[in-house]
Enzyme design. Structure first.
Site, PDB file in Angstrom:
ATOM      1  N   ASN A   8       3.233   3.580  10.544  1.00  0.00           N
ATOM      2  CA  ASN A   8       3.695   2.478   9.850  1.00  0.00           C
ATOM      3  C   ASN A   8       5.195   2.469   9.422  1.00  0.00           C
ATOM      4  OD1 ASN A   8       3.864   0.278   7.812  1.00  0.00           O
ATOM      5  ND2 ASN A   8       2.475   1.175   6.458  1.00  0.00           N
ATOM      6  N   LYS A  15       5.697   6.044   7.618  1.00  0.00           N
ATOM      7  CA  LYS A  15       4.316   6.454   7.067  1.00  0.00           C
ATOM      8  C   LYS A  15       3.764   7.220   8.418  1.00  0.00           C
ATOM      9  CE  LYS A  15       4.182   4.255   2.761  1.00  0.00           C
ATOM     10  NZ  LYS A  15       3.845   2.889   2.091  1.00  0.00           N
ATOM     11  N   ARG A  92       1.188  -0.258  12.822  1.00  0.00           N
ATOM     12  CA  ARG A  92       1.102  -1.441  11.982  1.00  0.00           C
ATOM     13  C   ARG A  92       2.422  -2.290  12.451  1.00  0.00           C
ATOM     14  NH1 ARG A  92       0.823  -1.466   5.579  1.00  0.00           N
ATOM     15  NH2 ARG A  92       0.292  -3.892   5.429  1.00  0.00           N
ATOM     16  N   HIS A 180      -1.360  -8.894   5.170  1.00  0.00           N
ATOM     17  CA  HIS A 180      -2.409  -7.916   4.421  1.00  0.00           C
ATOM     18  C   HIS A 180      -3.741  -7.740   5.362  1.00  0.00           C
ATOM     19  CE1 HIS A 180       0.057  -7.890   0.695  1.00  0.00           C
ATOM     20  NE2 HIS A 180       0.270  -6.771   1.208  1.00  0.00           N
ATOM     21  N   HIS A 207      -5.956  -8.115  -2.946  1.00  0.00           N
ATOM     22  CA  HIS A 207      -5.026  -6.890  -2.570  1.00  0.00           C
ATOM     23  C   HIS A 207      -3.770  -6.678  -3.395  1.00  0.00           C
ATOM     24  CE1 HIS A 207      -3.199  -4.011   0.394  1.00  0.00           C
ATOM     25  NE2 HIS A 207      -2.178  -4.214  -0.309  1.00  0.00           N
ATOM     26  N   SER A 210       2.051  -2.914  -4.430  1.00  0.00           N
ATOM     27  CA  SER A 210       3.456  -3.468  -4.677  1.00  0.00           C
ATOM     28  C   SER A 210       3.714  -4.337  -3.983  1.00  0.00           C
ATOM     29  CB  SER A 210       4.432  -2.129  -4.220  1.00  0.00           C
ATOM     30  OG  SER A 210       4.149  -1.758  -3.123  1.00  0.00           O
ATOM     31  N   GLY A 211       3.070  -4.657  -2.702  1.00  0.00           N
ATOM     32  CA  GLY A 211       2.844  -6.234  -2.273  1.00  0.00           C
ATOM     33  C   GLY A 211       1.627  -6.864  -2.542  1.00  0.00           C
ATOM     34  N   ARG A 240       9.278  -9.106  -5.106  1.00  0.00           N
ATOM     35  CA  ARG A 240       9.394 -10.356  -4.539  1.00  0.00           C
ATOM     36  C   ARG A 240       8.661 -11.199  -5.423  1.00  0.00           C
ATOM     37  NH1 ARG A 240       5.807  -8.838   0.807  1.00  0.00           N
ATOM     38  NH2 ARG A 240       5.911  -6.423   0.024  1.00  0.00           N
ATOM     39  N   ARG A 284       2.247   0.483 -14.087  1.00  0.00           N
ATOM     40  CA  ARG A 284       1.983   1.660 -15.132  1.00  0.00           C
ATOM     41  C   ARG A 284       3.012   1.605 -16.187  1.00  0.00           C
ATOM     42  NH1 ARG A 284       1.198   5.622 -10.241  1.00  0.00           N
ATOM     43  NH2 ARG A 284       2.630   4.253  -9.580  1.00  0.00           N
ATOM     44  N   GLY A 327      -3.210  -0.349  -4.939  1.00  0.00           N
ATOM     45  CA  GLY A 327      -2.839   0.654  -6.085  1.00  0.00           C
ATOM     46  C   GLY A 327      -3.240   0.039  -7.477  1.00  0.00           C
ATOM     47  N   ILE A 328      -2.870  -1.283  -7.801  1.00  0.00           N
ATOM     48  CA  ILE A 328      -3.288  -1.938  -9.315  1.00  0.00           C
ATOM     49  C   ILE A 328      -4.767  -2.151  -9.084  1.00  0.00           C
ATOM     50  CG2 ILE A 328      -2.968  -3.599 -10.739  1.00  0.00           C
ATOM     51  CD1 ILE A 328       0.066  -4.046  -8.951  1.00  0.00           C
ATOM     52  N   GLU A 378      -5.966   0.939   5.247  1.00  0.00           N
ATOM     53  CA  GLU A 378      -5.269   0.331   6.446  1.00  0.00           C
ATOM     54  C   GLU A 378      -5.169   1.314   7.639  1.00  0.00           C
ATOM     55  OE1 GLU A 378      -2.587  -1.037   3.479  1.00  0.00           O
ATOM     56  OE2 GLU A 378      -2.378  -2.883   4.179  1.00  0.00           O
TER      57      GLU A 378
HETATM   58  P1  ADP Z   1       1.825  -0.185  -1.388  1.00  0.00           P
HETATM   59  O1  ADP Z   1       1.760  -1.963  -1.570  1.00  0.00           O
HETATM   60  O2  ADP Z   1       3.184   0.194  -1.411  1.00  0.00           O
HETATM   61  O3  ADP Z   1       1.028   0.248  -0.342  1.00  0.00           O
HETATM   62  P2  ADP Z   1       0.127   0.735  -3.301  1.00  0.00           P
HETATM   63  O4  ADP Z   1      -1.153  -0.299  -2.818  1.00  0.00           O
HETATM   64  O5  ADP Z   1      -0.058   2.105  -3.517  1.00  0.00           O
HETATM   65  O6  ADP Z   1       1.137   0.245  -2.657  1.00  0.00           O
HETATM   66  O7  ADP Z   1       0.306   0.062  -4.842  1.00  0.00           O
HETATM   67  C1  ADP Z   1       1.497   0.513  -5.567  1.00  0.00           C
HETATM   68  C2  ADP Z   1       1.338  -0.067  -7.056  1.00  0.00           C
HETATM   69  O8  ADP Z   1       0.249   0.112  -7.801  1.00  0.00           O
HETATM   70  C3  ADP Z   1       2.333   0.671  -7.862  1.00  0.00           C
HETATM   71  O9  ADP Z   1       3.590  -0.081  -7.918  1.00  0.00           O
HETATM   72  C4  ADP Z   1       1.840   0.599  -9.033  1.00  0.00           C
HETATM   73  O10 ADP Z   1       2.339  -0.649 -10.014  1.00  0.00           O
HETATM   74  C5  ADP Z   1       0.345   0.271  -8.927  1.00  0.00           C
HETATM   75  N1  ADP Z   1      -0.175   1.334  -9.641  1.00  0.00           N
HETATM   76  C6  ADP Z   1      -0.727   2.529  -8.799  1.00  0.00           C
HETATM   77  N2  ADP Z   1      -1.269   3.315  -9.795  1.00  0.00           N
HETATM   78  C7  ADP Z   1      -1.706   2.591 -10.683  1.00  0.00           C
HETATM   79  C8  ADP Z   1      -2.372   2.771 -12.204  1.00  0.00           C
HETATM   80  N3  ADP Z   1      -3.032   3.991 -12.340  1.00  0.00           N
HETATM   81  N4  ADP Z   1      -2.325   1.569 -12.996  1.00  0.00           N
HETATM   82  C9  ADP Z   1      -1.557   0.741 -12.784  1.00  0.00           C
HETATM   83  N5  ADP Z   1      -0.957   0.402 -11.659  1.00  0.00           N
HETATM   84  C10 ADP Z   1      -0.859   1.368 -10.651  1.00  0.00           C
END
Ligand code: ADP
Length: 404
Positions: A8, A15, A92, A180, A207, A210-211, A240, A284, A327-328, A378
């Protein structure tokens, strides 16, 4: 041991993951690594399948100027430090344009086709394609499979795929693609395993990484997405803007005298949660902050998710389930709870204890809409596609000889 490498490649990081091919036992993650800081402070890190650190190397600041060099350095480390036989590489690729609705085995002609989509994703597509081109030159017999972020959405209806602009632009590729897709496809597959009764129903998947985007699925197929022509549309993201009135872009160009390049940089890197809060792009940090801008940015994020939930529910004619991922979505019970409070009108009732404990199903038994947390993967999706494509071409054909 036969293995698949998943790549990726972005502008500042590559990655990579390696999966062992275990026959009927499927794919087994062996290595997960990243070379980040390309062009600034390069650092190569990798862990094994048990999360044990295998390498953590910093490189001189100017020594890795681009993605191709990063791939070479990561590839050399993989070759020296591991003992598997690469049978294929899965990449990817952000854009498959109007044409590609599934993964494809790449040859020179297909690479040339994919280059035509560079104007549709100028920040991402060149970085995604550069490692493919290099590997094609160095190891022409190594199968490489391109897996697209747009492919899962290619079945959208004409009305969902169009903008209200003259048809000639649609013909030249100005369409509502959605992104995505590899994440959504993985979630659609997982739903069949963890919640088979709802996998065939009307589901919104959020999803939230960060995106961030959301997808409306019916019977496991995408029918609508919050992202459009580019991955700028829809929800606000880490940096964004998400959807904004196109008149703002005209204002920035004409009244503020910004160049198109500066506007691009602004919308991709200086807006979203980061630009709005003035604090951080990381949820966070925003949750921990006492700055008013942080609270406003989080409120805006939740508000926009709730608005889009309404839009996607309309596209499906109602919903049966809502899934949080990335992530979130996977890691923040607080954000899930805030979002769920805005979905009550759709018939969703969150089970607070299940949510706090990070359970997979986080709605009450009485909830009309079931709520789920499903971690996305992914890279596993790419590896699975890559294996599938290679096997479907399997024959005593020369292109499947091992890489040298
Ligand atoms: P990417 O889109 O880069 O693959 P991820 O899916 O890993 O990113 O998500 C990254 C985002 O998830 C971080 O920018 C952060 O805002 C959020 N995140 C990660 N862990 C937590 C948590 N424990 N609580 C709240 N937000 C989190």
């Amino acid at each position: 041991m036969d293995a698949i490498l998943v790549v990726n490649a972005g502008s500042s990081s590559v990655k990579f993951q390696v999966f062992a091919v275990r026959g009927d036992a499927g794919l087994d993650r062996l290595i997960k690594g990243e070379l980040d800081g390309i062009g600034s402070r390069p650092r190569l890190r990798a862990r094994d399948g048990n999360n044990k650190l295998l390498v953590d190397q910093t490189h001189p600041s100017e020594s890795i100027p681009d993605v191709v060099t990063a791939m070479r350095i990561a590839g050399a480390w993989l070759k020296d430090s591991t003992a598997f036989e690469l049978v294929a590489v899965g990449h990817r690729v952000v854009h498959g344009g109007p044409e590609y609705d599934r993964p494809v085995l790449v040859d020179r002609q297909i690479l040339a086709n994919l280059k035509r989509y560079v104007p549709l994703a100028p920040l991402h597509q060149p970085n995604n394609l550069a490692p493919i081109e290099t590997l094609l030159e160095r190891f022409p017999r190594l199968p490489q499979v391109a897996c697209f972020d747009t492919a899962f959405h290619r079945g959208h209806s004409a009305v969902a795929d169009h903008f209200a602009i003259p048809e000639q632009y649609y013909e030249e590729g100005v369409r509502r693609y959605g992104f995505h897709g590899l994440s959504y496809e993985y979630i659609a597959q997982r739903l069949r395993e963890v919640a088979p009764s709802i996998a065939r129903s009307r589901v919104i998947v959020a999803h939230l990484g960060s995106g961030a985007s959301m997808c409306a699925m019916s019977d496991g197929h995408s029918v609508e997405s919050t992202m459009g022509f580019t991955a700028l549309d829809g929800l606000p993201m880490g940096t964004r803007s998400g959807q904004i009135d196109p008149g703002i872009i005209l204002y920035l160009l004409t009244e503020k005298g910004m160049s198109p390049r500066a506007v691009q940089d602004f919308l991709y890197k200086k807006c979203g949660l980061s630009g709005m809060s003035g604090v951080s792009n990381d949820v966070r940090e925003l949750l921990a902050s006492t700055e008013p801008g942080a609270a406003l940015a989080l409120d805006y994020f939740v508000y926009r998710i709730s608005l889009y939930a309404g839009m996607l529910a309309a596209s499906l004619g109602g919903i049966d389930a809502f899934v949080f991922t990335a992530g979130i979505g996977e890691r923040s019970p607080e954000m899930r709870a805030r979002i769920a409070r805005k979905l009550v009108w759709l018939g969703a009732e969150m089970d607070r204890v299940a949510n706090a404990e990070g359970k997979s199903r986080i709605s009450t038994d009485d909830s009309w809409v079931s709520l789920h947390v499903i971690p996305t993967d992914e890279e596993l999706m790419i590896a699975t596609h890559t294996l599938g494509v290679v096997q479907s071409h399997a024959a005593p054909a020369p292109q499947f000889a091992r890489a040298g």
